[in-house]
Design a protein around this motif. Structure first.
Motif, PDB file in Angstrom:
ATOM      1  N   VAL A  90     -23.921  62.575  13.313  1.00  6.96           N
ATOM      2  CA  VAL A  90     -22.893  62.369  14.333  1.00  6.96           C
ATOM      3  C   VAL A  90     -21.759  63.356  14.094  1.00  6.96           C
ATOM      4  O   VAL A  90     -21.307  63.541  12.961  1.00  6.96           O
ATOM      5  CB  VAL A  90     -22.346  60.925  14.294  1.00  6.96           C
ATOM      6  N   VAL A  91     -21.307  63.989  15.154  1.00  6.59           N
ATOM      7  CA  VAL A  91     -20.175  64.921  15.080  1.00  6.59           C
ATOM      8  C   VAL A  91     -19.163  64.528  16.147  1.00  6.59           C
ATOM      9  O   VAL A  91     -19.535  64.272  17.301  1.00  6.59           O
ATOM     10  CB  VAL A  91     -20.626  66.381  15.308  1.00  6.59           C
ATOM     11  N   VAL A  92     -17.888  64.459  15.759  1.00  5.81           N
ATOM     12  CA  VAL A  92     -16.806  64.211  16.711  1.00  5.81           C
ATOM     13  C   VAL A  92     -15.836  65.381  16.626  1.00  5.81           C
ATOM     14  O   VAL A  92     -15.383  65.733  15.527  1.00  5.81           O
ATOM     15  CB  VAL A  92     -16.070  62.892  16.407  1.00  5.81           C
ATOM     16  N   ARG A  93     -15.520  65.971  17.765  1.00  7.85           N
ATOM     17  CA  ARG A  93     -14.614  67.123  17.786  1.00  7.85           C
ATOM     18  C   ARG A  93     -13.733  67.080  19.020  1.00  7.85           C
ATOM     19  O   ARG A  93     -14.096  66.461  20.042  1.00  7.85           O
ATOM     20  CB  ARG A  93     -15.409  68.425  17.774  1.00  7.85           C
ATOM     21  N   PRO A  94     -12.571  67.722  18.952  1.00  7.88           N
ATOM     22  CA  PRO A  94     -11.776  67.846  20.171  1.00  7.88           C
ATOM     23  C   PRO A  94     -12.500  68.734  21.182  1.00  7.88           C
ATOM     24  O   PRO A  94     -13.330  69.569  20.801  1.00  7.88           O
ATOM     25  CB  PRO A  94     -10.479  68.516  19.689  1.00  7.88           C
ATOM     26  N   VAL A  95     -12.185  68.560  22.449  1.00  7.43           N
ATOM     27  CA  VAL A  95     -12.751  69.477  23.441  1.00  7.43           C
ATOM     28  C   VAL A  95     -12.242  70.879  23.144  1.00  7.43           C
ATOM     29  O   VAL A  95     -11.112  71.071  22.687  1.00  7.43           O
ATOM     30  CB  VAL A  95     -12.396  69.059  24.885  1.00  7.43           C
ATOM     31  N   ASP A  96     -13.109  71.849  23.358  1.00  4.58           N
ATOM     32  CA  ASP A  96     -12.714  73.246  23.123  1.00  4.58           C
ATOM     33  C   ASP A  96     -11.631  73.660  24.102  1.00  4.58           C
ATOM     34  O   ASP A  96     -11.621  73.224  25.267  1.00  4.58           O
ATOM     35  CB  ASP A  96     -13.924  74.167  23.271  1.00  4.58           C
ATOM     36  N   ARG A  97     -10.728  74.529  23.609  1.00  3.20           N
ATOM     37  CA  ARG A  97      -9.651  75.011  24.470  1.00  3.20           C
ATOM     38  C   ARG A  97      -9.558  76.529  24.388  1.00  3.20           C
ATOM     39  O   ARG A  97      -9.894  77.137  23.370  1.00  3.20           O
ATOM     40  CB  ARG A  97      -8.317  74.381  24.073  1.00  3.20           C
ATOM     41  N   HIS A  98      -9.068  77.116  25.475  1.00  6.85           N
ATOM     42  CA  HIS A  98      -8.836  78.546  25.510  1.00  6.85           C
ATOM     43  C   HIS A  98      -7.574  78.889  24.714  1.00  6.85           C
ATOM     44  O   HIS A  98      -6.836  78.002  24.273  1.00  6.85           O
ATOM     45  CB  HIS A  98      -8.686  79.021  26.955  1.00  6.85           C
ATOM     46  N   GLU A  99      -7.314  80.173  24.564  1.00 11.91           N
ATOM     47  CA  GLU A  99      -6.150  80.610  23.795  1.00 11.91           C
ATOM     48  C   GLU A  99      -4.838  80.120  24.399  1.00 11.91           C
ATOM     49  O   GLU A  99      -3.850  79.935  23.685  1.00 11.91           O
ATOM     50  CB  GLU A  99      -6.134  82.140  23.683  1.00 11.91           C
ATOM     51  N   ASP A 100      -4.804  79.903  25.713  1.00  9.57           N
ATOM     52  CA  ASP A 100      -3.574  79.436  26.363  1.00  9.57           C
ATOM     53  C   ASP A 100      -3.408  77.923  26.284  1.00  9.57           C
ATOM     54  O   ASP A 100      -2.450  77.368  26.828  1.00  9.57           O
ATOM     55  CB  ASP A 100      -3.516  79.894  27.816  1.00  9.57           C
ATOM     56  N   GLY A 101      -4.332  77.237  25.604  1.00  5.04           N
ATOM     57  CA  GLY A 101      -4.228  75.790  25.440  1.00  5.04           C
ATOM     58  C   GLY A 101      -4.977  74.978  26.468  1.00  5.04           C
ATOM     59  O   GLY A 101      -5.160  73.763  26.285  1.00  5.04           O
ATOM     60  N   LEU A 102      -5.410  75.597  27.544  1.00  5.96           N
ATOM     61  CA  LEU A 102      -6.152  74.869  28.568  1.00  5.96           C
ATOM     62  C   LEU A 102      -7.579  74.615  28.102  1.00  5.96           C
ATOM     63  O   LEU A 102      -8.163  75.423  27.374  1.00  5.96           O
ATOM     64  CB  LEU A 102      -6.162  75.656  29.877  1.00  5.96           C
ATOM     65  N   PRO A 103      -8.155  73.485  28.505  1.00  5.15           N
ATOM     66  CA  PRO A 103      -9.490  73.116  28.005  1.00  5.15           C
ATOM     67  C   PRO A 103     -10.596  73.929  28.665  1.00  5.15           C
ATOM     68  O   PRO A 103     -10.452  74.442  29.785  1.00  5.15           O
ATOM     69  CB  PRO A 103      -9.593  71.643  28.394  1.00  5.15           C
ATOM     70  N   VAL A 104     -11.706  74.025  27.938  1.00  5.19           N
ATOM     71  CA  VAL A 104     -12.903  74.667  28.467  1.00  5.19           C
ATOM     72  C   VAL A 104     -13.573  73.706  29.449  1.00  5.19           C
ATOM     73  O   VAL A 104     -13.815  72.538  29.131  1.00  5.19           O
ATOM     74  CB  VAL A 104     -13.863  75.029  27.319  1.00  5.19           C
ATOM     75  N   ALA A 105     -13.841  74.193  30.633  1.00  8.05           N
ATOM     76  CA  ALA A 105     -14.350  73.338  31.709  1.00  8.05           C
ATOM     77  C   ALA A 105     -15.632  72.623  31.316  1.00  8.05           C
ATOM     78  O   ALA A 105     -15.829  71.445  31.642  1.00  8.05           O
ATOM     79  CB  ALA A 105     -14.570  74.168  32.970  1.00  8.05           C
ATOM     80  N   GLN A 106     -16.522  73.307  30.609  1.00  6.95           N
ATOM     81  CA  GLN A 106     -17.803  72.709  30.251  1.00  6.95           C
ATOM     82  C   GLN A 106     -17.607  71.449  29.417  1.00  6.95           C
ATOM     83  O   GLN A 106     -18.301  70.450  29.603  1.00  6.95           O
ATOM     84  CB  GLN A 106     -18.644  73.723  29.478  1.00  6.95           C
ATOM     85  N   LEU A 163     -14.842  69.468  29.394  1.00 11.94           N
ATOM     86  CA  LEU A 163     -14.261  68.421  30.240  1.00 11.94           C
ATOM     87  C   LEU A 163     -15.341  67.764  31.086  1.00 11.94           C
ATOM     88  O   LEU A 163     -15.364  66.535  31.247  1.00 11.94           O
ATOM     89  CB  LEU A 163     -13.185  69.003  31.159  1.00 11.94           C
ATOM     90  N   GLN A 164     -16.224  68.570  31.629  1.00 13.67           N
ATOM     91  CA  GLN A 164     -17.300  68.021  32.445  1.00 13.67           C
ATOM     92  C   GLN A 164     -18.252  67.169  31.607  1.00 13.67           C
ATOM     93  O   GLN A 164     -18.752  66.141  32.073  1.00 13.67           O
ATOM     94  CB  GLN A 164     -18.056  69.163  33.123  1.00 13.67           C
ATOM     95  N   ALA A 165     -18.453  67.558  30.344  1.00 16.30           N
ATOM     96  CA  ALA A 165     -19.307  66.762  29.455  1.00 16.30           C
ATOM     97  C   ALA A 165     -18.672  65.407  29.165  1.00 16.30           C
ATOM     98  O   ALA A 165     -19.367  64.382  29.132  1.00 16.30           O
ATOM     99  CB  ALA A 165     -19.566  67.526  28.160  1.00 16.30           C
ATOM    100  N   VAL A 166     -17.347  65.388  28.950  1.00 19.48           N
ATOM    101  CA  VAL A 166     -16.641  64.123  28.726  1.00 19.48           C
ATOM    102  C   VAL A 166     -16.791  63.220  29.945  1.00 19.48           C
ATOM    103  O   VAL A 166     -17.115  62.033  29.827  1.00 19.48           O
ATOM    104  CB  VAL A 166     -15.155  64.367  28.410  1.00 19.48           C
ATOM    105  N   HIS A 167     -16.539  63.772  31.132  1.00 12.65           N
ATOM    106  CA  HIS A 167     -16.650  62.979  32.351  1.00 12.65           C
ATOM    107  C   HIS A 167     -18.062  62.439  32.527  1.00 12.65           C
ATOM    108  O   HIS A 167     -18.258  61.256  32.830  1.00 12.65           O
ATOM    109  CB  HIS A 167     -16.263  63.839  33.557  1.00 12.65           C
ATOM    110  N   ARG A 168     -19.051  63.281  32.298  1.00 11.59           N
ATOM    111  CA  ARG A 168     -20.440  62.868  32.509  1.00 11.59           C
ATOM    112  C   ARG A 168     -20.845  61.763  31.535  1.00 11.59           C
ATOM    113  O   ARG A 168     -21.460  60.766  31.932  1.00 11.59           O
ATOM    114  CB  ARG A 168     -21.372  64.074  32.362  1.00 11.59           C
TER     115      ARG A 168
END
Length: 342
Positions: free
Chosen positions: A180-196, A198-203
């Motif tokens: 099991v691995v738990v990690r924060p959602v990946d974010r770009h250098e400007d702090g905004l999250p990686v869309a993929q 966010l979509q995985a969390v929603h799904r």
């Protein structure tokens, strides 16, 4: 939107109706605090959240009206929230200081106006049916009587729980299970999250709640927009869990939390807005791993508590898990629903 658009059918002429503006926020916050104090013996209103709902991004998906007496004193607030396709939140708050007959009169007209706006929203979405979703504190017979009179039925009870956080829990909590691995959602250098991510969390949340009470589909844009309305929202408070399977590494669970405003001692808290574990990963310690992560994160940030809401009749026994991990029930709330044929 003009003030004419927010008039309430049948309301006696002595009352004044207006749409809320930013300057109304302190009065509305005071109205909510008085209602909470009367209904459950305490209040925890976030003025920033009230402002956002009245005149910020939270107002974009809501139809709202304030009711005042001839002297301009705020008496009541109606909010009709177009939350998702087929689901409308109707919130009616009436001052607890009003005489019973006057409070009953206002509530009757406000719930009727809420239904009218919900029908209009459903028709704009070209729906055949929609669900009216409202609520009450479990110890508030006044609100419950109004809901019953407006055609709602009590469908569920929720436990509002809190767990204290100790500074040493930043590093003292158990490690996750193997695989099991738990990690924060990946974010770009400007702090905004990686869309993929966010979509995985929603799904994974959508799929996790398919067998839960009153499950409904909420589109990805609706989901993200609603969470971002909260002034406590932070992109670094989203976590994704994965598990190793015979088919490779797959999303297994997700947790989204927000920042709770400072308490009387000046300490912020964390609040678990969503936690879900996919059926394929249940029994592998994913829920505990996610909860340990949010507790450790709260400790690292100097926060003193983590709050959450759980179905009192959860089919997964989540309330038992939370109790075993130190959460206690502060108070109970109820969901009240009504199905509308459009």
């Amino acid at each position: 939107m003009s003030d004419v658009a927010v008039t309430i059918d049948g309301l006696p002429d002595r009352y004044l109706t207006t749409r809320p503006v930013a300057e109304d926020a302190p009065e509305v916050a005071a109205l909510l605090a008085a209602h909470q104090q009367a209904a459950k013996g305490s209040s925890g209103v976030d003025p920033e959240a009230v402002l956002g709902q009245l005149a910020g991004t939270g107002s974009w998906t809501r139809r709202q009206v304030l009711v005042r007496d001839p002297e301009g004193r705020l008496l009541a607030w109606l909010s009709v929230h177009d939350r998702a396709a087929g689901r409308v939140l109707v919130e009616v708050t009436v001052s607890p200081d009003l005489p019973v007959d006057e409070a009953d009169l206002l509530a009757h007209h406000l719930f009727a106006a809420g239904e009218r706006h919900a029908r209009d929203i459903g028709r704009m979405r070209r729906l055949r049916t929609t669900l009216l979703d409202s609520g009450a504190y479990a110890d508030d017979p006044r609100q419950q009587a109004w809901l019953d009179g407006a055609g709602y039925r009590c469908t569920r009870t929720w436990l509002q729980m809190t767990r204290p956080v100790r500074p040493e829990e930043e590093s003292s909590l158990p490690a996750v299970r193997e695989g099991v691995v738990v990690r924060p959602v990946d974010r770009h250098e400007d702090g905004l999250p990686v869309a993929q991510d966010l979509q995985a969390v929603h799904r994974v949340l959508e799929e996790s709640f398919q067998d839960h009470f009153s499950s409904y589909r909420e589109s990805f844009p609706e989901f993200v927009m609603r969470l971002r309305e909260d002034p406590g929202h932070r992109w670094d408070h989203w976590w994704l869990a994965t598990v190793e399977t015979d088919d490779g590494v797959l999303p297994a669970g997700a947790l989204v939390s927000t920042v709770l405003r400072e308490d009387a001692a000046g300490h912020e808290g964390s609040y678990v807005d969503y936690i879900g574990v996919h059926r394929r990963a249940r029994g592998r310690g994913v829920a505990k791993a996610l909860l340990h992560i949010v507790i450790a994160d709260a400790a690292r940030r100097g926060r003193n508590r983590v709050g959450l809401e759980v179905d009192a009749d959860s089919p997964t026994g989540a309330d038992g898990l939370y109790t075993s991990m130190g959460w206690v029930t502060d108070y109970r709330t109820q969901s009240w629903h009504q199905d509308l044929d459009l």
